[in-house]
Design a protein around this motif. Structure first.
Motif, short mmCIF file in Angstrom:
data_model
loop_
_atom_site.label_atom_id
_atom_site.label_comp_id
_atom_site.label_asym_id
_atom_site.label_seq_id
_atom_site.Cartn_x
_atom_site.Cartn_y
_atom_site.Cartn_z
N GLN A 9 0.91 -1.17 -0.22
CA GLN A 9 0.20 0.02 -0.23
C GLN A 9 0.99 1.04 0.09
O GLN A 9 0.55 2.22 0.08
N LEU A 10 2.19 1.12 -0.15
CA LEU A 10 2.97 2.66 -0.07
C LEU A 10 4.31 2.27 -1.47
O LEU A 10 4.98 2.91 -1.80
N GLY A 11 3.04 2.18 -2.98
CA GLY A 11 4.65 1.95 -3.42
C GLY A 11 4.70 3.03 -4.10
O GLY A 11 5.50 3.44 -5.04
N ASP A 12 3.84 4.43 -4.22
CA ASP A 12 4.17 5.37 -4.15
C ASP A 12 4.75 6.54 -3.20
O ASP A 12 4.92 7.69 -2.74
N ALA A 13 5.35 5.87 -1.96
CA ALA A 13 6.21 6.47 -0.70
C ALA A 13 7.16 6.82 -0.03
O ALA A 13 7.81 5.98 -0.71
N LEU A 14 7.98 7.43 0.31
CA LEU A 14 9.28 7.44 1.07
C LEU A 14 8.82 8.45 2.57
O LEU A 14 7.54 8.76 2.59
N ARG A 15 9.25 7.55 3.49
CA ARG A 15 9.45 7.85 4.84
C ARG A 15 10.95 8.91 5.09
O ARG A 15 11.54 8.95 5.11
N ILE A 16 10.49 10.28 5.39
CA ILE A 16 11.15 11.21 6.16
C ILE A 16 11.26 11.51 7.76
O ILE A 16 10.08 11.38 7.92
N THR A 17 12.27 11.50 7.89
CA THR A 17 12.11 11.47 9.77
C THR A 17 12.03 13.03 9.65
O THR A 17 12.85 13.63 8.65
N ILE A 18 11.66 13.58 11.00
CA ILE A 18 11.63 15.00 11.53
C ILE A 18 13.79 15.26 11.72
O ILE A 18 13.44 14.62 12.68
N GLY A 19 14.00 15.87 11.46
CA GLY A 19 15.22 16.17 11.75
C GLY A 19 15.39 17.20 12.62
O GLY A 19 14.16 18.03 13.28
N SER A 20 16.75 18.01 13.02
CA SER A 20 16.27 19.43 12.77
C SER A 20 15.72 20.41 12.19
O SER A 20 15.66 19.52 10.92
N THR A 21 15.49 21.58 12.95
CA THR A 21 14.93 22.74 11.66
C THR A 21 15.23 23.22 10.75
O THR A 21 15.11 23.00 9.36
N ALA A 22 16.79 23.04 10.96
CA ALA A 22 17.66 23.22 9.54
C ALA A 22 17.66 22.02 8.10
O ALA A 22 17.40 22.44 7.21
N GLU A 23 17.87 21.12 9.01
CA GLU A 23 17.38 19.55 8.60
C GLU A 23 16.16 19.91 7.55
O GLU A 23 16.64 19.56 6.10
#
Length: 353
Positions: free
Chosen positions: A326-340
């Motif tokens: 069900q995630l064939g079009d997805a990327l997972r993005i970790t919440i980093g620092s404000t600058a990142e």
């Protein structure tokens, strides 16, 4: 029926390895473990020439206080991965028993099952990535000894309600151990299921210091469960699982100052998660940002492969989760620092310009 009757009978009957540190401690002249008498360079009074306590009392007590359980209800190991592996080895006979999972979810449950040659019963999450309790129960066979539930779920970020956990625990009584993985709970607006352990003997909870407590490199995870389950897993656990430097780091993180710093970082992650979700949803190449209670966002793109390549080309590594159901079009993005996080948005704005 005791929950231990669900475990492998040969594990229940086995005589565990008795380490030198288990047999005797507290002496002044330690000559029972064939250790070096001299501390290594850079030891900084940690005593790394001596084997560590298998379950350091100070750390166990600190974690028990943090998670609201009794010290006898906690097993500390090398990340929650070790606890998952121990559970599968203790409860699943190779070639006979099984685990149940709800994909898309954390991949180590299935990996540990395959290593043990245990079958895997998959009950996919609903289209909105919520847990379907009735579907899970309908799919279970007598071979299933462990049911893993991840909340907030990795990689989608949604919660499982306490009501659903209790329905599962009640229905699985005498049939299977329900394992609730709360690796990301500190980032969520939800309470732990740990207080339910005294009510349901077939409930176990996984926690970790890797995420909210910034100790991914120290590998400290916990299993919270009834005392008899903890005792069973200690029979098959490595004799000395926790290195002294890792224990020292964990205790520093759990100090008053450490907890205050963690709370500050958690507040930043929550704020940044909301702002990132809104900013990502406004980009023209983004189809959907899945609601998340964790420290990451699963994002659907028109062309996730191209986005991944462009981010990587800019030096930004995100998780490609397109192989998950069900995630064939997805990327997972970790919440980093404000600058990142700002850097991610800048690159994506260029991609979609």
């Amino acid at each position: 029926m005791s929950v231990l009757e669900l475990a492998r009978p040969e594990i229940r009957a086995m005589q565990p390895y008795s380490s030198a540190r288990m047999e005797a401690s507290g002496g002044q002249t330690m000559l029972n473990a064939n250790e070096s008498a001299w501390a290594p360079p850079g030891d900084h009074s940690l005593g790394c020439n001596r084997y560590p306590d298998p379950q350091p009392h100070e750390l166990v007590d600190a974690l028990a206080t943090l998670y609201g359980v009794r010290s006898a209800q906690i097993l500390v190991g090398r990340g929650s991965d070790e606890a998952i592996d121990l559970l599968v080895r203790a409860f699943c006979r190779a070639g006979e028993d099984a685990i149940a999972i709800q994909p898309p979810t954390f991949g180590m449950y299935a990996v540990c099952a395959r290593v043990q040659n245990a079958a895997i019963v998959e009950v996919p999450l609903a289209a909105d990535f919520t847990l379907d309790v009735e579907a899970v129960l309908a799919a279970l066979t007598p071979a299933v000894k462990l049911v893993f539930v991840c909340t907030p779920n990795n990689p989608t970020g949604q919660l499982v309600s306490q009501g659903d956990v209790e329905r599962l625990a009640t229905a699985l009584s005498g049939r299977a151990l329900l394992v609730v993985d709360e690796a990301y709970l500190e980032f969520a607006d939800a309470l732990s299921m740990a207080p339910l352990i005294d009510r349901y003997d077939n409930l176990a909870v996984l926690r970790t210091l890797s995420k909210a407590w910034a100790l991914a490199g120290a590998r400290i995870g916990s299993l919270l469960a009834r005392e008899e389950v903890i005792g069973l897993l200690r029979r098959i656990m490595a004799p000395y699982p926790l290195p002294r430097p890792c224990v020292a780091l964990a205790l520093e993180a759990l100090s008053s100052a450490g907890q205050a710093e963690a709370r500050t970082h958690l507040a930043t992650v929550r704020e940044q998660r909301a702002s990132m979700a809104a900013a990502l949803a406004a980009l023209p190449g983004v189809r959907e940002v899945l609601p998340s209670q964790a420290n990451f966002l699963a994002v659907r793109f028109d062309d996730a492969g191209e986005v991944y390549r462009r981010l990587l080309g800019a030096g930004i590594v995100v998780r490609d989760v397109r192989r998950y159901p069900q995630l064939g079009d997805a990327l997972r993005i970790t919440i980093g620092s404000t600058a990142e996080n700002a850097r991610v948005l800048t690159v994506l704005q260029d991609v979609f310009a």
